[in-house]
Design a protein around this motif. Structure first.
Motif, PDB file in Angstrom:
ATOM      1  N   GLY A  45       0.794  -1.209   0.000  1.00 24.88           N
ATOM      2  CA  GLY A  45       0.000   0.000   0.000  1.00 24.88           C
ATOM      3  C   GLY A  45       0.829   1.263   0.000  1.00 24.88           C
ATOM      4  N   LEU A  46       2.163   1.140  -0.103  1.00 29.35           N
ATOM      5  CA  LEU A  46       3.035   2.310  -0.073  1.00 29.35           C
ATOM      6  C   LEU A  46       3.142   2.920  -1.465  1.00 29.35           C
ATOM      7  CD1 LEU A  46       5.919   0.909   2.158  1.00 29.35           C
ATOM      8  CD2 LEU A  46       4.022   2.375   2.857  1.00 29.35           C
ATOM      9  N   PRO A  47       2.998   4.243  -1.561  1.00 33.54           N
ATOM     10  CA  PRO A  47       3.107   4.884  -2.871  1.00 33.54           C
ATOM     11  C   PRO A  47       4.531   4.829  -3.399  1.00 33.54           C
ATOM     12  CG  PRO A  47       2.951   6.533  -1.140  1.00 33.54           C
ATOM     13  CD  PRO A  47       2.739   5.199  -0.485  1.00 33.54           C
ATOM     14  N   LEU A  48       4.653   4.744  -4.710  1.00 37.23           N
ATOM     15  CA  LEU A  48       5.953   4.713  -5.370  1.00 37.23           C
ATOM     16  C   LEU A  48       6.098   5.930  -6.277  1.00 37.23           C
ATOM     17  CD1 LEU A  48       6.195   0.992  -6.511  1.00 37.23           C
ATOM     18  CD2 LEU A  48       7.738   2.120  -4.914  1.00 37.23           C
ATOM     19  N   PRO A  49       7.271   6.536  -6.299  1.00 36.37           N
ATOM     20  CA  PRO A  49       7.498   7.660  -7.227  1.00 36.37           C
ATOM     21  C   PRO A  49       7.813   7.138  -8.626  1.00 36.37           C
ATOM     22  CG  PRO A  49       9.458   7.280  -5.920  1.00 36.37           C
ATOM     23  CD  PRO A  49       8.429   6.290  -5.426  1.00 36.37           C
ATOM     24  N   LEU A  50       6.824   6.519  -9.236  1.00 33.49           N
ATOM     25  CA  LEU A  50       7.036   5.884 -10.535  1.00 33.49           C
ATOM     26  C   LEU A  50       5.902   6.242 -11.481  1.00 33.49           C
ATOM     27  CD1 LEU A  50       8.411   3.864 -12.464  1.00 33.49           C
ATOM     28  CD2 LEU A  50       7.071   2.060 -11.372  1.00 33.49           C
ATOM     29  N   TRP A  51       6.271   6.745 -12.645  1.00 32.49           N
ATOM     30  CA  TRP A  51       5.309   7.026 -13.712  1.00 32.49           C
ATOM     31  C   TRP A  51       5.842   6.375 -14.981  1.00 32.49           C
ATOM     32  CZ3 TRP A  51       6.411  10.045  -9.700  1.00 32.49           C
ATOM     33  CH2 TRP A  51       5.341  10.645  -8.995  1.00 32.49           C
ATOM     34  N   PHE A 103      10.762   9.002 -12.686  1.00 31.48           N
ATOM     35  CA  PHE A 103      10.685   9.002 -11.229  1.00 31.48           C
ATOM     36  C   PHE A 103      10.230  10.364 -10.706  1.00 31.48           C
ATOM     37  CE2 PHE A 103      14.187   5.938 -12.221  1.00 31.48           C
ATOM     38  CZ  PHE A 103      13.443   4.791 -11.974  1.00 31.48           C
ATOM     39  N   THR A 104       9.803  11.216 -11.612  1.00 27.17           N
ATOM     40  CA  THR A 104       9.328  12.555 -11.268  1.00 27.17           C
ATOM     41  C   THR A 104       7.929  12.741 -11.827  1.00 27.17           C
ATOM     42  OG1 THR A 104      11.586  13.405 -11.383  1.00 27.17           O
ATOM     43  CG2 THR A 104       9.806  15.021 -11.408  1.00 27.17           C
ATOM     44  N   ALA A 105       7.031  13.254 -11.018  1.00 17.45           N
ATOM     45  CA  ALA A 105       5.652  13.448 -11.467  1.00 17.45           C
ATOM     46  C   ALA A 105       5.611  14.406 -12.645  1.00 17.45           C
ATOM     47  CB  ALA A 105       4.805  13.996 -10.333  1.00 17.45           C
ATOM     48  N   PRO A 106       4.813  14.102 -13.663  1.00 15.71           N
ATOM     49  CA  PRO A 106       4.710  15.018 -14.806  1.00 15.71           C
ATOM     50  C   PRO A 106       4.107  16.348 -14.377  1.00 15.71           C
ATOM     51  CG  PRO A 106       3.013  13.314 -14.917  1.00 15.71           C
ATOM     52  CD  PRO A 106       3.927  12.928 -13.786  1.00 15.71           C
ATOM     53  N   LYS A 107       4.568  17.405 -15.006  1.00 15.94           N
ATOM     54  CA  LYS A 107       4.037  18.725 -14.686  1.00 15.94           C
ATOM     55  C   LYS A 107       2.629  18.852 -15.247  1.00 15.94           C
ATOM     56  CE  LYS A 107       8.534  21.033 -14.674  1.00 15.94           C
ATOM     57  NZ  LYS A 107       9.372  22.113 -15.275  1.00 15.94           N
ATOM     58  N   PRO A 108       1.737  19.492 -14.483  1.00 14.73           N
ATOM     59  CA  PRO A 108       0.381  19.696 -15.014  1.00 14.73           C
ATOM     60  C   PRO A 108       0.412  20.636 -16.196  1.00 14.73           C
ATOM     61  CG  PRO A 108       0.704  20.936 -12.985  1.00 14.73           C
ATOM     62  CD  PRO A 108       1.921  20.065 -13.152  1.00 14.73           C
ATOM     63  N   ARG A 140      16.285   7.414  -5.045  1.00 12.04           N
ATOM     64  CA  ARG A 140      16.395   7.692  -3.616  1.00 12.04           C
ATOM     65  C   ARG A 140      15.934   6.550  -2.715  1.00 12.04           C
ATOM     66  NH1 ARG A 140      15.245  12.220  -6.306  1.00 12.04           N
ATOM     67  NH2 ARG A 140      13.049  11.648  -6.494  1.00 12.04           N
ATOM     68  N   ILE A 141      15.528   5.435  -3.278  1.00  9.02           N
ATOM     69  CA  ILE A 141      15.112   4.288  -2.478  1.00  9.02           C
ATOM     70  C   ILE A 141      15.778   3.034  -3.042  1.00  9.02           C
ATOM     71  CG2 ILE A 141      12.912   5.281  -1.728  1.00  9.02           C
ATOM     72  CD1 ILE A 141      11.524   3.769  -3.972  1.00  9.02           C
ATOM     73  N   PRO A 142      16.032   2.032  -2.177  1.00 15.22           N
ATOM     74  CA  PRO A 142      16.746   0.833  -2.635  1.00 15.22           C
ATOM     75  C   PRO A 142      15.850  -0.133  -3.399  1.00 15.22           C
ATOM     76  CG  PRO A 142      16.223   0.627  -0.320  1.00 15.22           C
ATOM     77  CD  PRO A 142      15.773   2.003  -0.728  1.00 15.22           C
ATOM     78  N   GLN A 143      15.272   0.370  -4.484  1.00 13.34           N
ATOM     79  CA  GLN A 143      14.456  -0.462  -5.355  1.00 13.34           C
ATOM     80  C   GLN A 143      14.775  -0.134  -6.804  1.00 13.34           C
ATOM     81  OE1 GLN A 143      10.538   0.482  -3.451  1.00 13.34           O
ATOM     82  NE2 GLN A 143      10.289  -1.747  -3.348  1.00 13.34           N
ATOM     83  N   ALA A 144      14.358  -1.016  -7.688  1.00 14.66           N
ATOM     84  CA  ALA A 144      14.599  -0.827  -9.118  1.00 14.66           C
ATOM     85  C   ALA A 144      13.335  -1.163  -9.882  1.00 14.66           C
ATOM     86  CB  ALA A 144      15.750  -1.714  -9.597  1.00 14.66           C
ATOM     87  N   VAL A 145      13.210  -0.592 -11.063  1.00 11.40           N
ATOM     88  CA  VAL A 145      12.093  -0.906 -11.937  1.00 11.40           C
ATOM     89  C   VAL A 145      12.629  -1.730 -13.104  1.00 11.40           C
ATOM     90  CG1 VAL A 145      12.317   1.293 -13.171  1.00 11.40           C
ATOM     91  CG2 VAL A 145      10.188   0.011 -13.325  1.00 11.40           C
ATOM     92  N   ALA A 195      15.370   8.725 -17.570  1.00  8.79           N
ATOM     93  CA  ALA A 195      15.302   8.518 -16.124  1.00  8.79           C
ATOM     94  C   ALA A 195      16.648   8.145 -15.514  1.00  8.79           C
ATOM     95  CB  ALA A 195      14.272   7.444 -15.794  1.00  8.79           C
ATOM     96  N   GLY A 196      17.670   7.935 -16.336  1.00  5.21           N
ATOM     97  CA  GLY A 196      18.985   7.556 -15.834  1.00  5.21           C
ATOM     98  C   GLY A 196      19.575   6.409 -16.618  1.00  5.21           C
ATOM     99  N   LEU A 197      20.718   5.900 -16.132  1.00  2.86           N
ATOM    100  CA  LEU A 197      21.356   4.771 -16.791  1.00  2.86           C
ATOM    101  C   LEU A 197      20.539   3.499 -16.578  1.00  2.86           C
ATOM    102  CD1 LEU A 197      25.136   5.326 -15.902  1.00  2.86           C
ATOM    103  CD2 LEU A 197      23.963   5.827 -18.058  1.00  2.86           C
TER     104      LEU A 197
END
Length: 229
Positions: free
Chosen positions: A12-18, A207-212, A174-179, A134-136
């Protein structure tokens, strides 16, 4: 189509993933009612396989739902099929999966290299580290034989299919997880188009919310807004 992976399976924890997937992708609603999803899958199979018996359709739908449940428990946040027509008039079909997994703590920029080292070197496998928005990312392209139990389709025995898979591994910053983004297809003739499609989907990870959407200020004295707002 743009969507947000709202939680890790079971937490149930939110993830910074789009993420963004192109037109032609048909997502499975992972968080919908399982009975409704099962019925929808049964109906779709009945349309695709009009000669299949009721038992075969039920077995296939139940097998798919069970496999999907295991994937969600392991961190699956997106599952879709895709059907696209190439410039050479080939139908490129396949499956797209996006999952979240734990990674070792540490510099996220080093994770793609460790992910490649962890993947065994095998024939018909190509590995590289590529830059994405999003990075390497570590990317592994591999051909393999996939065995499908006949019980999934209500028949005896097993069938084997040759599948090409392109898998991208990106670390959350910023968190020890990967997509993990994985696309697979049986259409080997469309190799270039498949790799381009897989890269496009992986490049849609953010990993960043899209701008409105921005709106133009109202015109003074008229209350009118820009038609492009």
């Amino acid at each position: 189509m743009t969507a947000r992976a709202t939680e890790t399976a079971g937490t149930g924890l939110p993830l910074p993933l789009w993420y963004t997937v192109p037109e032609g992708f048909r997502p499975v609603e992972l968080w919908s009612d399982p009975e409704e999803r099962l019925e929808a899958h049964y109906t779709a199979l009945a349309e695709l396989c009009p000669d299949a018996t009721t038992g075969q359709l039920v077995a296939s739908a139940l097998g798919f739902e069970a496999a999907l449940g295991r994937l969600v428990a392991d961190g699956l946040v997106h599952f879709s099929s895709f059907v696209l027509r190439t410039d050479d008039d080939l139908l490129l079909t396949g499956i797209c999966q996006i999952s979240v997994t734990d990674r070792p703590a540490g510099d996220p920029h080093l994770y793609p290299h460790s992910a490649l080292r962890a993947h065994p070197d095998q024939p018909d496998t190509h590995k590289a580290v590529v830059p994405l928005p999003a990075g390497l990312a570590a990317v592994v392209v591999a051909d393999q034989a996939v065995t499908v139990p006949g019980a999934l389709f209500g028949v005896e025995g097993v069938s084997t299919s040759a599948v090409r898979t392109a898998t991208f591994h990106l670390a959350f910053p910023r968190i020890p997880q990967a997509v993990v983004v994985s696309l697979s297809t049986e259409v080997f003739e469309a190799e270039e188009e498949f790799l381009e499609l897989a890269t496009l989907v992986a490049a849609g990870i953010s990993f960043t919310a899209p701008k409105p959407p921005t709106r133009e200020p109202e015109t003074a004295g008229t209350g009118a807004t820009s038609p492009f707002g």
